[in-house]
Design a protein around this motif. Structure first.
Motif, short mmCIF file in Angstrom:
data_model
loop_
_atom_site.label_atom_id
_atom_site.label_comp_id
_atom_site.label_asym_id
_atom_site.label_seq_id
_atom_site.Cartn_x
_atom_site.Cartn_y
_atom_site.Cartn_z
N ALA A 1 18.81 -79.44 -30.50
CA ALA A 1 19.51 -79.94 -31.69
C ALA A 1 18.69 -79.56 -32.92
N PHE A 2 19.32 -78.92 -33.88
CA PHE A 2 18.65 -78.50 -35.12
C PHE A 2 19.02 -79.46 -36.24
N PHE A 3 17.99 -80.07 -36.82
CA PHE A 3 18.16 -80.96 -37.98
C PHE A 3 17.68 -80.23 -39.23
N ASN A 4 18.29 -80.59 -40.37
CA ASN A 4 17.86 -80.00 -41.64
C ASN A 4 18.07 -81.02 -42.75
N ILE A 5 17.55 -80.67 -43.92
CA ILE A 5 17.64 -81.55 -45.08
C ILE A 5 17.99 -80.71 -46.29
N ALA A 6 18.89 -81.23 -47.14
CA ALA A 6 19.36 -80.46 -48.29
C ALA A 6 18.30 -80.38 -49.39
N GLY A 7 17.41 -81.37 -49.45
CA GLY A 7 16.38 -81.38 -50.49
C GLY A 7 15.63 -82.69 -50.47
N THR A 8 14.56 -82.76 -51.24
CA THR A 8 13.75 -83.97 -51.30
C THR A 8 14.59 -85.18 -51.71
N GLY A 9 14.45 -86.25 -50.96
CA GLY A 9 15.21 -87.46 -51.25
C GLY A 9 16.59 -87.51 -50.63
N GLN A 10 16.98 -86.40 -49.98
CA GLN A 10 18.28 -86.35 -49.32
C GLN A 10 18.12 -86.76 -47.84
N GLU B 1 23.37 -78.49 -35.97
CA GLU B 1 23.97 -77.80 -34.82
C GLU B 1 23.27 -78.26 -33.55
N MET B 2 24.05 -78.41 -32.48
CA MET B 2 23.50 -78.78 -31.18
C MET B 2 24.25 -78.03 -30.10
N LYS C 1 25.64 -70.83 -34.21
CA LYS C 1 26.88 -70.72 -34.99
C LYS C 1 26.65 -70.87 -36.49
N VAL C 2 25.52 -71.51 -36.87
CA VAL C 2 25.25 -71.81 -38.27
C VAL C 2 24.10 -70.93 -38.76
N GLN C 3 24.28 -70.34 -39.94
CA GLN C 3 23.27 -69.42 -40.47
C GLN C 3 21.93 -70.11 -40.68
N ALA C 4 21.94 -71.37 -41.13
CA ALA C 4 20.69 -72.09 -41.36
C ALA C 4 19.88 -72.24 -40.08
N THR C 5 20.57 -72.41 -38.95
CA THR C 5 19.87 -72.51 -37.67
C THR C 5 19.15 -71.21 -37.36
N GLU C 6 19.84 -70.11 -37.52
CA GLU C 6 19.22 -68.80 -37.27
C GLU C 6 18.07 -68.55 -38.23
N TYR D 1 16.10 -70.73 -39.59
CA TYR D 1 14.93 -71.55 -39.21
C TYR D 1 14.25 -70.98 -37.97
N ILE D 2 15.03 -70.64 -36.98
CA ILE D 2 14.46 -70.16 -35.72
C ILE D 2 13.74 -68.83 -35.91
N THR D 3 14.24 -68.01 -36.81
CA THR D 3 13.60 -66.71 -37.04
C THR D 3 12.49 -66.76 -38.08
N GLY D 4 12.21 -67.96 -38.60
CA GLY D 4 11.09 -68.12 -39.52
C GLY D 4 11.35 -67.82 -40.97
N ARG D 5 12.63 -67.75 -41.35
CA ARG D 5 12.94 -67.46 -42.76
C ARG D 5 12.68 -68.66 -43.65
N PHE D 6 12.63 -69.87 -43.06
CA PHE D 6 12.23 -71.06 -43.83
C PHE D 6 11.71 -72.09 -42.85
N GLY D 7 11.04 -73.13 -43.39
CA GLY D 7 10.55 -74.21 -42.56
C GLY D 7 9.16 -73.99 -42.04
#
Length: 259
Positions: free
Chosen positions: A219-228, A234-235, A246-251, A253-259
């Motif tokens: 299960a991939f968790f994310n946050i829109a910004g500080t305080g959110q 996606e799970m 299925k979600v670009q943000a998941t890819e 994160y997993i590939t190291g583009r952010f986080g």
């Protein structure tokens, strides 16, 4: 012993602050589910909500439903202590009780819950739990020595033995290998793979390779910004999450583009 967990539209609050928003998921029994995502995205908060451990912080509460084999864990008549007996937890850093022996550490949870054990039964419970944690052969000749004298990896397995001595249905693990060396990490990962035959296991990890190695579902968790609030993005099966999310943000994160 393992049981299914279902979250339905779960929001988690600390006072007026919403830490996690609208999480719905099913955590299957006899499997490993990994929570991944950047720091501050709510994955550890959500993990702690599964056995009401987050409530040790004043002002914490939830909205929505959290079910263990169909029973509402947050129903008014439910005792959080009973929830934690069914859903054990292993923390980021090994935390054996420093003044207790190895054997006393294993039995500590039972004694804290006022369960009286005869000498032979205590021996049996300690051996069963230590064998279950793959630690028996390493410590069987020094059970009366302090648990704090073990290596970091052994201490973490001792904490797992302490948790499974309670015969829970679910084991929660919050970054259980983050303080360990690679060899100890491998031992814990091998243990997790064995324990899933008896328990429902949920693990929070920042290590993508670890998530891909040990989990059946991610299960991939994310946050829109500080305080959110943190959100479940996606799970899916771990293979799908790590190969064709299925979600670009998941890819990203997993590939190291952010986080």
């Amino acid at each position: 012993m393992s049981k299914r967990i279902e979250a339905k539209n779960l929001d988690i609050f600390y006072g007026d602050f919403k830490a996690v928003e609208d999480v719905s998921m099913t955590i299957e029994p006899r499997a490993v589910t990994a929570f991944i995502g950047p720091s501050g995205c709510g994955k550890s908060t959500f993990l702690r909500s599964l056995n009401r451990m987050h409530e040790v912080i004043p002002g914490a509460y939830v909205k929505g439903e959290l079910l263990l084999d169909g029973e509402d864990l947050y129903a008014p008549a439910v005792d959080p202590v009973n929830v934690r007996r069914q859903i054990g937890m292993v923390f980021q850093r090994p935390n054996p009780f420093p003044t207790m022996s190895i054997k006393e550490n294993v039995l500590a949870g039972l004694k804290l819950n006022n369960k009286r054990l005869g000498a032979s039964e205590a021996d049996e419970v300690a051996e069963r739990a230590l064998r279950g944690a793959n630690l028996w052969e390493e410590v069987k000749n020094r059970l009366d020595l302090p648990g704090s004298g073990l290596s970091g990896g052994q201490q973490q397995r001792l904490c797992i033995a302490r948790a499974i001595a309670m015969r829970p249905s679910v084991l929660l693990m919050d970054e259980p290998c983050s303080a360990l060396d690679p060899i100890s990490t491998l031992a814990i990962e091998d243990l997790i793979s064995e324990l899933k035959n008896e328990y429902t296991i949920v693990i929070v990890t920042h290590n993508m390779q670890q998530a891909s190695r040990v989990s059946d579902t991610t299960a991939f968790f994310n946050i829109a910004g500080t305080g959110q609030p943190g959100k479940l993005i996606e799970m899916d099966s771990t293979q799908t999450i790590f190969t064709t999310p299925k979600v670009q943000a998941t890819e990203d994160y997993i590939t190291g583009r952010f986080g």
